[in-house]
Scaffold this active site. Structure first.
Site, mmCIF file in Angstrom:
data_model
loop_
_atom_site.group_PDB
_atom_site.id
_atom_site.type_symbol
_atom_site.label_atom_id
_atom_site.label_comp_id
_atom_site.label_asym_id
_atom_site.label_seq_id
_atom_site.Cartn_x
_atom_site.Cartn_y
_atom_site.Cartn_z
ATOM 1 N N ASP A 1 0.835 -1.192 0.000
ATOM 2 C CA ASP A 1 0.000 0.000 0.000
ATOM 3 C C ASP A 1 0.878 1.253 0.000
ATOM 4 O O ASP A 1 1.336 1.702 1.048
ATOM 5 C CB ASP A 1 -0.917 -0.016 1.239
ATOM 6 N N LYS B 1 1.613 7.934 0.360
ATOM 7 C CA LYS B 1 2.031 7.981 1.764
ATOM 8 C C LYS B 1 3.415 8.618 1.869
ATOM 9 O O LYS B 1 4.200 8.546 0.932
ATOM 10 C CB LYS B 1 2.131 6.551 2.315
ATOM 11 N N ASP C 1 0.307 -5.048 4.541
ATOM 12 C CA ASP C 1 -1.085 -4.601 4.448
ATOM 13 C C ASP C 1 -2.013 -5.707 3.917
ATOM 14 O O ASP C 1 -3.155 -5.455 3.587
ATOM 15 C CB ASP C 1 -1.163 -3.340 3.571
ATOM 16 N N GLU D 1 -7.908 2.568 0.605
ATOM 17 C CA GLU D 1 -8.164 1.551 -0.428
ATOM 18 C C GLU D 1 -8.699 0.236 0.132
ATOM 19 O O GLU D 1 -9.389 -0.493 -0.564
ATOM 20 C CB GLU D 1 -6.881 1.300 -1.229
ATOM 21 N N ARG E 1 -10.970 -0.443 2.306
ATOM 22 C CA ARG E 1 -12.433 -0.527 2.366
ATOM 23 C C ARG E 1 -13.034 -0.734 0.993
ATOM 24 O O ARG E 1 -14.107 -1.319 0.844
ATOM 25 C CB ARG E 1 -12.996 0.711 3.080
HETATM 26 N N1 BES Z 1 -3.110 0.251 5.247
HETATM 27 C C1 BES Z 1 -3.476 1.498 5.782
HETATM 28 C C2 BES Z 1 -3.708 1.475 7.292
HETATM 29 C C3 BES Z 1 -2.526 1.128 8.157
HETATM 30 C C4 BES Z 1 -1.802 2.120 8.767
HETATM 31 C C5 BES Z 1 -2.204 -0.179 8.409
HETATM 32 C C6 BES Z 1 -0.743 1.810 9.585
HETATM 33 C C7 BES Z 1 -1.138 -0.491 9.244
HETATM 34 C C8 BES Z 1 -0.412 0.500 9.837
HETATM 35 C C9 BES Z 1 -4.767 1.991 5.118
HETATM 36 O O1 BES Z 1 -4.936 1.604 3.812
HETATM 37 C C10 BES Z 1 -4.714 3.481 5.134
HETATM 38 O O2 BES Z 1 -3.867 4.020 4.477
HETATM 39 N N2 BES Z 1 -5.633 4.109 5.856
HETATM 40 C C11 BES Z 1 -5.678 5.510 5.947
HETATM 41 C C12 BES Z 1 -7.113 5.925 5.783
HETATM 42 C C13 BES Z 1 -7.311 7.404 5.549
HETATM 43 C C14 BES Z 1 -6.709 7.811 4.238
HETATM 44 C C15 BES Z 1 -8.788 7.703 5.573
HETATM 45 C C16 BES Z 1 -5.139 5.926 7.308
HETATM 46 O O3 BES Z 1 -5.336 5.172 8.277
HETATM 47 O O4 BES Z 1 -4.479 6.959 7.379
HETATM 48 ZN ZN ZN Z 2 -4.018 -0.142 3.263
HETATM 49 MN MN MN Z 3 -4.011 2.898 2.450
#
Ligand code: BES
Ligand code: ZN
Ligand code: MN
Length: 495
Positions: free
Chosen positions: A266, A273, A284, A345, A347
């Protein structure tokens, strides 16, 4: 990949091995079966002089002279044996195993004064050793000489009822294999494990009698999985969905279903990111890994239940063909989604995987696992995974399975007020609504795709990887969820 130690059960009358593990209860009490080791009164004297109180998890190590055959003695504190429960024996087994070190022959005298240790507890002790022995060092060209090769260690566990312990461990060992499979998948880097390669790993479960169906990009398009496909379109590696079916129950029984987020990497996509720590996003796919490990566990121990595991496998990359913020996609359910943030992504992948599972398999319940939000790490850290559910009975059973297995869950709210937050100006919903209640709004999003099916969502972002080393886990990828859900199935859903 790491080999398991050879674990056997035997009678107390067997002769001692090179390394002997002896449990010590609170206030220094040692079972009669072990009290003669080192000569009559030796252990008692040692405990007294060292002030060893048998505190749960404490250890004391010493050398033995004499001709008993044993050279090293490891005392392991177990606290009050009558109060040991849940994953305590698992932890004791892990702690004890770590002390064996490079010696190859060890035995544990699993007895305490005034109480019989149940076969189940002995099996948990053995599983603790197996899980603590796990290593992921396949990419190290120079092996670490300080650490024993787990496969070289032979551990004999002396118990009162050998055949009962053997039987209990026969099943638990398979659960251990499932945990190890999940850990392997999470630890594997994304250049090696893409969606296609992950699907091939899942296919290996066919050997155990699991029916595997792999849906390719064409199949997913035909099914109308626009949400999942939108995530995948920025990657040169095509997506896959894998359906794993284990039919160990009665033919007429509706299956229970487990669904996993399998984002093999991801990057965030166009909503890229930051670089710092991004390497962790190879994990992920921890939800998909747990579902695959669970299928391995249930099939391996021939669980009397019909179960279906569904994993959505994609890579989230920025690219000329990647989806953009503002894009609107149509999910398999027909509901439209405005993609506000391409980093939300998981969800999108789960929306189609959950809807597909409910529609095609009409399960008794669905539980999805996903490393879904950073917000759940902020809320619960690495101690609990987030539990969201539309069904109080299922939530209660999951909570209890968490307490028993040590893979703990904490319930979070779902309400119509939170649901409203994800309404969109242009589509039926948006995939991101900013920082407030980030884990809850993600769960509300998933809820819109499950219909009336009893459902629970486990947000395992804080527990699937990079949690602090524990008594039975030294691995970056923990395999969280496998033991939890095996416990749930065992306690409530087998014939
Ligand atoms: N895979 C990430 C969440 C994550 C963060 C998993 C840290 C493990 C460790 C997910 O896809 C993500 O990026 N979520 C975002 C959502 C936001 C953009 C609404 C997040 O948590 O910042
Ligand atoms: Zn993710
Ligand atoms: Mn993500």
């Amino acid at each position: 990949m790491s080999k398991n130690p050879v674990i056997k059960f035997a009678n107390f009358s067997e002769k001692l091995k090179n390394v002997v593990i002896v449990p010590v209860a609170k206030d220094g009490s040692v079972a009669a079966q072990a009290s003669h080791i080192g000569g009559e009164g030796y252990i008692a004297g040692l405990i007294g002089k060292a002030g060893f109180k048998g505190k749960l998890g404490a250890t004391l190590e010493t050398y033995l002279s004499g001709d008993s055959g044993a050279e090293r003695l490891i005392l392991v504190g177990i606290g009050d044996p009558a109060k040991l429960k849940n994953d305590d024996w698992l932890k004791i087994g892990g702690t004890a195993f770590a002390k064996i070190g490079k010696s190859s022959e060890a035995n544990a005298i699993l007895a305490v004064e005034g109480l019989d240790i149940a076969a189940d507890a002995a099996a948990e002790f053995a599983l603790g050793a197996q899980l603590r022995a796990y290593r992921f060092d396949k990419y190290k060209t120079k092996k670490n000489d300080d650490k024993a090769e787990a496969g070289d260690v032979r551990l004999a566990i002396y118990v009162a009822d050998v055949s009962a312990a053997e039987k209990a461990f026969e099943a638990l060992q398979e659960v251990g294999e499932g945990v190890q499979l999940a850990r392997n998948l999470v630890n594997e880097p994304a250049n090696i494990l893409g969606p296609v390669e992950f699907a091939a790993e899942a296919e290996k479960l066919e050997k155990l009698g699991v029916k595997i169906t792999v849906l390719n990009e064409k199949d997913l398009k035909k099914l109308g999985m626009g949400a999942l496909l939108g995530v995948a379109q920025g990657s040169v590696r095509p997506p896959r969905m894998v359906v794993m079916e284990w039919n160990g129950g009665k033919a007429k029984d509706k299956p229970v279903a487990f669904v996993g987020k399998g984002v093999v990497f991801d990057t965030g996509g166009i909503s890229l990111k930051p670089g710092l720590g991004m390497e962790d996003m190879k994990g992920d796919m921890g939800g998909a890994a747990a579902v695959t490990g669970l299928m391995r566990a249930l099939a391996g121990r021939k669980a009397k239940v019909n179960v279906v595991g569904v994993i959505g496998l994609v890579e989230n990359m920025p690219d000329g063909n990647a989806q953009r913020p503002g894009d609107i996609v149509t999910s398999m359910s027909g509901q439209t989604i405005e993609v506000i943030n391409t980093d939300a992504e998981g969800r999108l992948v789960l929306a189609d995987a959950l809807y597909y599972t409910a529609k095609t398999h009409k399960p008794r319940f669905m539980i999805n696992l996903a490393t879904l939000t950073g917000a759940i790490v902020v809320a619960l850290g690495t101690e609990h995974a987030g539990l969201f559910s539309n069904d109080d009975e299922l939530a209660g059973r999951l909570f209890e399975a968490g307490q028993k297995s040590g893979e703990k869950l904490w319930r979070m709210p779902l309400t119509k007020e939170y649901d409203k937050i994800i309404d969109s100006k242009f589509a039926d919903m948006r995939n991101s609504s900013g920082r407030p209640a980030g884990s809850i709004t993600a769960a509300q999003f998933l809820k819109r795709f499950v219909g009336d099916t009893p459902w629970a969502h486990l947000d395992i972002a804080g527990t699937a990887m990079d949690s602090p080393a524990g008594d039975y886990n030294e691995s970056w990828g923990s395999g969280f969820g496998v033991r939890l859900l095996d416990r749930l199935v065992r306690d409530h859903y087998e014939d």
